[in-house]
Design a protein around this motif. Structure first.
Motif, PDB file in Angstrom:
ATOM      1  N   TYR A 133       0.798  -1.232   0.000  1.00  0.00           N
ATOM      2  CA  TYR A 133       0.000   0.000   0.000  1.00  0.00           C
ATOM      3  C   TYR A 133       0.829   1.280   0.000  1.00  0.00           C
ATOM      4  N   SER A 134       2.115   1.218   0.326  1.00  0.00           N
ATOM      5  CA  SER A 134       2.946   2.424   0.300  1.00  0.00           C
ATOM      6  C   SER A 134       3.974   2.303  -0.832  1.00  0.00           C
ATOM      7  N   TRP A 135       4.536   3.451  -1.242  1.00  0.00           N
ATOM      8  CA  TRP A 135       5.477   3.457  -2.360  1.00  0.00           C
ATOM      9  C   TRP A 135       6.636   2.512  -2.079  1.00  0.00           C
ATOM     10  N   THR A 136       6.932   1.672  -3.027  1.00  0.00           N
ATOM     11  CA  THR A 136       8.080   0.776  -2.975  1.00  0.00           C
ATOM     12  C   THR A 136       8.747   0.823  -4.346  1.00  0.00           C
ATOM     13  N   ASP A 137       9.980   0.379  -4.447  1.00  0.00           N
ATOM     14  CA  ASP A 137      10.686   0.590  -5.713  1.00  0.00           C
ATOM     15  C   ASP A 137      11.123  -0.701  -6.380  1.00  0.00           C
ATOM     16  N   GLY A 138      11.458  -0.520  -7.647  1.00  0.00           N
ATOM     17  CA  GLY A 138      11.955  -1.603  -8.470  1.00  0.00           C
ATOM     18  C   GLY A 138      12.702  -1.009  -9.644  1.00  0.00           C
ATOM     19  N   ILE A 139      13.200  -1.881 -10.495  1.00  0.00           N
ATOM     20  CA  ILE A 139      13.974  -1.428 -11.643  1.00  0.00           C
ATOM     21  C   ILE A 139      13.558  -2.248 -12.859  1.00  0.00           C
ATOM     22  N   ASP A 140      13.474  -1.581 -14.025  1.00  0.00           N
ATOM     23  CA  ASP A 140      13.068  -2.312 -15.226  1.00  0.00           C
ATOM     24  C   ASP A 140      14.289  -2.801 -15.999  1.00  0.00           C
ATOM     25  N   GLU A 141      14.030  -3.428 -17.133  1.00  0.00           N
ATOM     26  CA  GLU A 141      15.101  -4.035 -17.924  1.00  0.00           C
ATOM     27  C   GLU A 141      16.055  -3.018 -18.532  1.00  0.00           C
ATOM     28  N   ARG A 142      15.640  -1.761 -18.631  1.00  0.00           N
ATOM     29  CA  ARG A 142      16.505  -0.710 -19.179  1.00  0.00           C
ATOM     30  C   ARG A 142      17.300  -0.015 -18.076  1.00  0.00           C
ATOM     31  N   GLY A 143      17.093  -0.411 -16.818  1.00  0.00           N
ATOM     32  CA  GLY A 143      17.794   0.211 -15.699  1.00  0.00           C
ATOM     33  C   GLY A 143      17.077   1.415 -15.122  1.00  0.00           C
ATOM     34  N   VAL A 144      15.841   1.646 -15.537  1.00  0.00           N
ATOM     35  CA  VAL A 144      15.066   2.778 -15.034  1.00  0.00           C
ATOM     36  C   VAL A 144      14.454   2.414 -13.690  1.00  0.00           C
ATOM     37  N   LYS A 145      14.579   3.337 -12.731  1.00  0.00           N
ATOM     38  CA  LYS A 145      13.997   3.123 -11.409  1.00  0.00           C
ATOM     39  C   LYS A 145      12.509   3.463 -11.450  1.00  0.00           C
ATOM     40  N   TRP A 146      11.697   2.622 -10.836  1.00  0.00           N
ATOM     41  CA  TRP A 146      10.255   2.815 -10.751  1.00  0.00           C
ATOM     42  C   TRP A 146       9.829   2.763  -9.290  1.00  0.00           C
ATOM     43  N   GLU A 147       8.739   3.429  -8.978  1.00  0.00           N
ATOM     44  CA  GLU A 147       8.077   3.287  -7.686  1.00  0.00           C
ATOM     45  C   GLU A 147       6.632   2.910  -7.975  1.00  0.00           C
TER      46      GLU A 147
END
Length: 149
Positions: A124-138
């Motif tokens: 339910y709260s912002w958490t992060d990850g990274i895609d195949e191009r190296g872009v950070k996502w929340e």
């Protein structure tokens, strides 16, 4: 590039036709973008800043606006089975967002407990990850609110 588009189209068709409804989730997502400030030609040696591992002084990173989307929740094992590859970490959880034909973001969660594909849940709260191009996502759950901010 063509191979990647065909793979994403195949992945979109296969995942959307084979996954259970519980593996889809309403989520808010935003990505990290680089903002350029000023004229890079103003600085004498911008390569110096890159060589010491810092961003040049005329750029900053910030998160984009948040988008309300439906994401597909998956494990690395499931993605490897669908794509017939071993490109995804077997025990990792992923959030997949299909933007348009042949366009998708496959985001690997940095915290494996932030996504529960078996229950169709996202934290339910912002958490992060990274895609195949190296872009950070929340990303975060948005099944009750409907508004991303």
């Amino acid at each position: 590039m063509f191979k990647k588009i065909v793979l994403l189209s195949f992945l979109a068709f296969t995942l959307t036709s084979q996954v259970e409804a519980a593996t889809r989730a309403q989520v808010c997502v935003r990505y990290e973008k680089t903002i350029v400030h000023g004229n890079p030609d103003y600085y004498n040696d911008p390569d110096y800043y890159n060589s010491i591992g810092e961003l040049p002084p005329y750029t900053t990173k910030e998160m984009s606006k948040a988008y309300n989307v439906v994401g597909v929740l998956s494990t690395g094992r499931e993605l490897n089975q669908v794509t017939h590859t071993s490109d995804y970490e077997y025990y990792r959880n992923y959030l997949i967002i299909f933007w348009d034909k042949g366009q998708a973001s496959i985001i690997k969660a940095n915290n494996n407990y932030s996504i529960a594909p078996d229950r169709g849940e996202v934290h339910y709260s912002w958490t992060d990850g990274i895609d195949e191009r190296g872009v950070k996502w929340e990303f975060k759950d948005n099944k009750y609110n409907g508004i991303c901010y």
